[in-house]
Design an enzyme around this catalytic site. Structure first.
Site, short mmCIF file in Angstrom:
data_model
loop_
_atom_site.label_atom_id
_atom_site.label_comp_id
_atom_site.label_asym_id
_atom_site.label_seq_id
_atom_site.Cartn_x
_atom_site.Cartn_y
_atom_site.Cartn_z
N LYS A 20 -7.54 2.34 -6.19
CA LYS A 20 -7.62 1.97 -7.60
C LYS A 20 -8.44 0.69 -7.81
O LYS A 20 -9.16 0.58 -8.79
CB LYS A 20 -6.24 1.82 -8.22
CG LYS A 20 -5.44 0.59 -7.80
CD LYS A 20 -4.11 0.54 -8.53
CE LYS A 20 -3.27 -0.64 -8.06
NZ LYS A 20 -3.83 -1.94 -8.48
N THR A 21 -8.32 -0.28 -6.90
CA THR A 21 -9.09 -1.51 -7.06
C THR A 21 -10.58 -1.21 -7.00
O THR A 21 -11.38 -1.78 -7.75
CB THR A 21 -8.70 -2.54 -5.98
OG1 THR A 21 -7.29 -2.74 -6.02
CG2 THR A 21 -9.41 -3.86 -6.22
N ASP A 41 -4.44 -3.48 -15.31
CA ASP A 41 -4.00 -2.97 -14.02
C ASP A 41 -2.47 -3.02 -13.94
O ASP A 41 -1.83 -3.80 -14.65
CB ASP A 41 -4.61 -3.81 -12.90
CG ASP A 41 -4.41 -3.20 -11.52
OD1 ASP A 41 -4.09 -2.00 -11.44
OD2 ASP A 41 -4.58 -3.93 -10.53
N GLU A 42 -1.88 -2.21 -13.06
CA GLU A 42 -0.42 -2.15 -12.87
C GLU A 42 0.30 -1.99 -14.21
O GLU A 42 1.26 -2.68 -14.53
CB GLU A 42 0.08 -3.41 -12.14
CG GLU A 42 -0.55 -3.66 -10.79
CD GLU A 42 -0.08 -2.69 -9.71
OE1 GLU A 42 0.68 -1.75 -10.02
OE2 GLU A 42 -0.48 -2.86 -8.55
N GLN A 91 5.55 4.05 -8.81
CA GLN A 91 5.64 2.71 -8.24
C GLN A 91 6.21 1.69 -9.23
O GLN A 91 6.00 0.50 -9.09
CB GLN A 91 4.26 2.26 -7.74
CG GLN A 91 3.72 3.12 -6.61
CD GLN A 91 2.45 2.58 -6.02
OE1 GLN A 91 2.44 1.59 -5.29
NE2 GLN A 91 1.33 3.22 -6.33
N ARG A 107 3.57 1.90 2.25
CA ARG A 107 2.91 0.67 2.72
C ARG A 107 2.32 0.88 4.12
O ARG A 107 1.53 0.06 4.58
CB ARG A 107 3.91 -0.49 2.81
CG ARG A 107 4.63 -0.91 1.53
CD ARG A 107 3.72 -1.18 0.38
NE ARG A 107 3.59 0.03 -0.45
CZ ARG A 107 2.64 0.22 -1.36
NH1 ARG A 107 1.72 -0.71 -1.53
NH2 ARG A 107 2.60 1.31 -2.08
#
Length: 756
Positions: free
Chosen positions: A52-53, A236-237, A267, A620
């Protein structure tokens, strides 16, 4: 440049080791679609490790290449680290052409606007912003003015409560309406705190959001200025935004529909601090023309890890139907390690980390996750035992935690009255109305007589300037130290610590508070009892003196740095792990009432969040994932049999490799059935009520049950009786259960049994 997909090809200079697969120079089809769709509202559902980044930064570059000026874009995220990373990657893609963009956290962007518009809300442009330390100092000043003891009203906890209200655009009046008379003192503190902020023309962090929302809501000119300024907005997020942040976003956007939000409902793990998953779920309702793009290709994890993580989170109702996939190899199977108890669990983890290091793997790329901070103690000791450097993220090492140091200080002072540091630490902790003036007079008298303050407690009648009330309170404290000293001589260390929790009032103080921070501290003190029990078993010396010596040596050893440059294993809660990734991950404590946490048992929304937490923990991991659990785990120093976590039922059997104790061959389903067959079934589920301090009508015993006694309950497991009210069958017994908190039960229906 037109908007066709394949016309946009930035060659990313990012290295192959960059996270989220950022080393791939080409965008996949879905990423390319998200980059090139530059007009209208866009919702990007970005699964874990889906790059996504990379998409965000390439989208910014695409907008710049199409003629949008940097100053016309606003990109918002949640942490300074994330904002800095986004800026850095944008500059690497665009060079100086990306300069002048607003890439920042919500709070930084709000501050920047408020500096420019301060006059509109009657503030100077150079108004001060209070950080948490400043806020705490201001609350302490308010407490002093109101003659309220800080020990009974901890400034940081008061600050957290104020922040929760302000993050929902609520002030003292709304707090008063919601909380009622019972919390009038908090409301009074809140009111005075706000008055002082306004009088000083200062803002705290929550004001940065709230004041800007008020400005843009009430000032049409200012609102339209920023709606014209920011032609493109990116968040974002997005699943972590709260109600105020979403309201701010809508005010800045206005009729402009060029908004792109990036998030993942799988998430969302911060509802406890105000994040609203509904913002993500309702985006399409608020923007009916929104395009939705799903990023489902994972670049981070191996196939087995991803398949198992998908299986866990897929059980949540109401989630978007998506399934991450990867072109990575299937990789190693997920190792499911079954240990006999938490000590063996820690040792199994340490052994595997040593094995990985022996093959050339870096300790910095290894992490151990746990659901609660109290679990770190067993892991820390296991790593220390084999000489593995480690670092606790997001918290202090076990023996450095305030509550642990407080309780051990009681024993140090009781055994050595000349311990001045320990005396000052505990004389009014928990709060017992002994103010600084009283302590100063006691210490001055002690110095004049060549005594330590704790020794001077035997000479209270000789101390001038003490009121009768102050003498009485000091006499009560002297009695507490006497009782702690008796515990040292009459009890083994586990029983002494458990007893000290009662006689000092520390347990009641934390349980009364009923806040998440206090609950976590109580869990750590329960773990201190477990640590003492383990020490006694391991060394054969159950004395409190020996345990105190060991605790001091452990704390000292924790200060030793890694001189060999090996790196360090990272230890953290699952919440802290969000946004990070490691080659090798160990997720510990997969047992019912631990992970998922006991407090989610009767709350479907909390259980969904627990499942998302497990998904975050698993995703992770890049190369390998091990999941551990213990057949027994200590509660209050007593071994308690544990059912395996329900989440283990969801893992695909062909993705697992079982190891550990002889029970490893049994499937989770079989073990859960065997446990249920030998476990009492509850006759009722009592309603949890807050524990009150000892009041009139409180008794110490009923039918052989007494305050301080350990008992077992079929549902809530092992607990300690904290209060008994009334007599006979209808007596109300308040019991503290480590995993469930305080419960008030009617004796006749309580179904509890005393433990030896």
């Amino acid at each position: 440049m037109s908007g066709t997909q394949n016309e946009f090809r930035f060659q990313s200079p990012l290295p192959p080791s960059a996270p989220e697969g950022e080393g791939d120079e080409k965008l996949n089809d879905r990423q390319m679609e998200a980059v090139n769709l530059t007009e209208g509202p866009l919702l990007i559902i970005a699964g874990a490790g889906s790059g996504k980044t990379r998409v965000i930064t390439h989208r910014i570059a695409r907008l710049l290449s199409s003629g949008v000026r940097p100053s016309q874009m606003l990109a918002l995220t949640f942490t300074n680290k994330a904002a800095a990373e986004m800026k850095q990657r944008t500059m690497r893609l665009c060079g100086q052409g990306g300069g002048g963009m607003w890439i920042s956290t919500f709070h930084s962007a709000c501050l920047r606007i408020l500096r420019q518009e301060a006059g509109r809300i009657n503030y100077p442009r150079d108004f001060a912003v209070y950080d948490q330390l400043d806020q705490t100092r201001l609350i302490k000043a308010v407490l002093q003015e109101l003659s309220l003891p800080e020990k009974e009203h901890p400034a940081r906890q008061i600050g957290s409560m104020i922040s929760r209200y302000k993050s929902h655009m609520k002030g003292p009046d709304e707090a008063a309406a919601e909380l009622g008379q019972r919390h009038r003192q908090f409301v009074e503190i809140f009111q005075r705190y706000e008055e002082k902020l306004v009088a000083a023309k200062c803002m705290d962090f929550d004001d940065l959001l709230g004041k800007l929302v008020q400005l843009l809501s009430n000032d049409k000119e200012a609102r339209e200025n920023y709606q014209r300024k920011f032609l493109h907005t990116l968040v974002d997020e997005f699943q972590d935004t709260n109600a105020t942040q979403y309201r701010l976003l809508r005010l800045i956007m206005g009729k402009n529909q060029n908004v792109c939000v990036v998030g993942d409902d799988d998430q969302s793990i911060y509802q406890w601090r105000g994040a609203s998953l509904e913002n993500l779920r309702n985006f399409e309702r608020d923007y009916p023309t929104a395009k939705v793009i799903m990023l489902e290709q994972n670049y981070r994890s191996s196939g087995n890890i991803l398949r198992a993580a998908n299986a866990v989170v897929a059980r949540n109702p109401g989630r978007r139907g998506k399934s991450l996939w990867t072109n990575n190899s299937q990789g190693n199977k997920i190792e499911l390690v079954v240990a006999g108890d938490e000590r063996e669990e820690g040792a199994e983890v340490a052994e595997r980390i040593l094995g990985l290091e022996a093959t050339g793997e870096n300790l910095n790329e290894m992490a151990v996750f746990y659901r609660t901070n109290s679990q770190s103690r067993a892991v820390e000791e296991a790593l220390r035992a084999v000489g593995l450097p480690h670092q606790v993220f997001g918290g202090l090492k076990f023996y450095d935690r305030k509550e642990v140091k407080d309780l051990l200080a009681y024993f140090n002072v009781a055994m050595n009255p000349r311990d001045l540091v320990g005396f000052r630490r505990v004389v009014n902790t928990p709060p017992r109305g002994i103010g600084q003036v009283t302590v100063t007079r006691l210490e001055e008298f002690a110095r004049s007589e060549g005594l330590a303050p704790a020794q001077a407690l035997d000479e209270l009648e000789s101390i001038e300037g003490l009121s009768s009330a102050a003498r009485a309170k000091l006499a009560e404290f002297r009695e507490i130290l006497r009782k702690v000293a008796l515990l040292v001589t009459e009890k083994d260390a586990p029983e002494a610590i458990s007893g000290a929790l009662d006689v000092t009032g520390y347990a009641d103080w934390l349980i009364n508070d009923n806040k998440s921070e206090s609950i976590s501290r109580m869990e750590n003190l329960d773990e201190l009892v477990n640590a003492a029990a383990e020490f006694a078993e391991k060394t054969g010396d159950p004395s409190m003196r020996a345990f105190l010596d060991q605790a001091a040596l452990v704390a000292d050893a924790d200060n030793v740095t890694d001189a060999q440059g090996r790196g360090a294993v990272k230890l953290m809660t699952v919440h802290v792990s969000k946004g990070l990734e490691f080659d090798h991950v160990f997720v510990s404590g997969l047992e019912d009432n631990l992970f998922p946490h006991a407090r989610s048992k009767d709350d479907p929304a909390q259980m969904e969040e627990e499942r998302r937490l497990m998904y975050v923990a698993m995703t992770r991991a890049r190369k390998s994932l091990a999941i551990t659990r213990a057949l027994t785990r200590r509660l209050l120093g007593v071994s308690q049999a544990n059912r395996p976590s329900a989440f283990l039922d969801d893992l695909p059997e062909d993705a697992l490799k079982r190891s550990g104790t002889p029970q490893k061959q049994a499937t989770v389903h079989q073990e859960r059935k065997e446990y249920a067959a030998r476990t009492w079934q509850p006759e009722f589920v009592p309603t949890p009520l807050p524990l009150a301090r000892r009041e009139e009508g409180a008794h110490k015993e009923v039918d052989g049950l007494s305050v301080g006694m350990k008992v077992r309950h079929p549902t809530f497991e092992i607990g300690v009786i904290r209060k008994i009210e009334g007599k006979g069958d209808m007596a109300k017994i308040t019991i503290y259960f480590p995993r469930f908190g305080a419960k008030k039960l009617v004796h006749k229906f309580a179904n509890i049994s005393a433990m030896d």
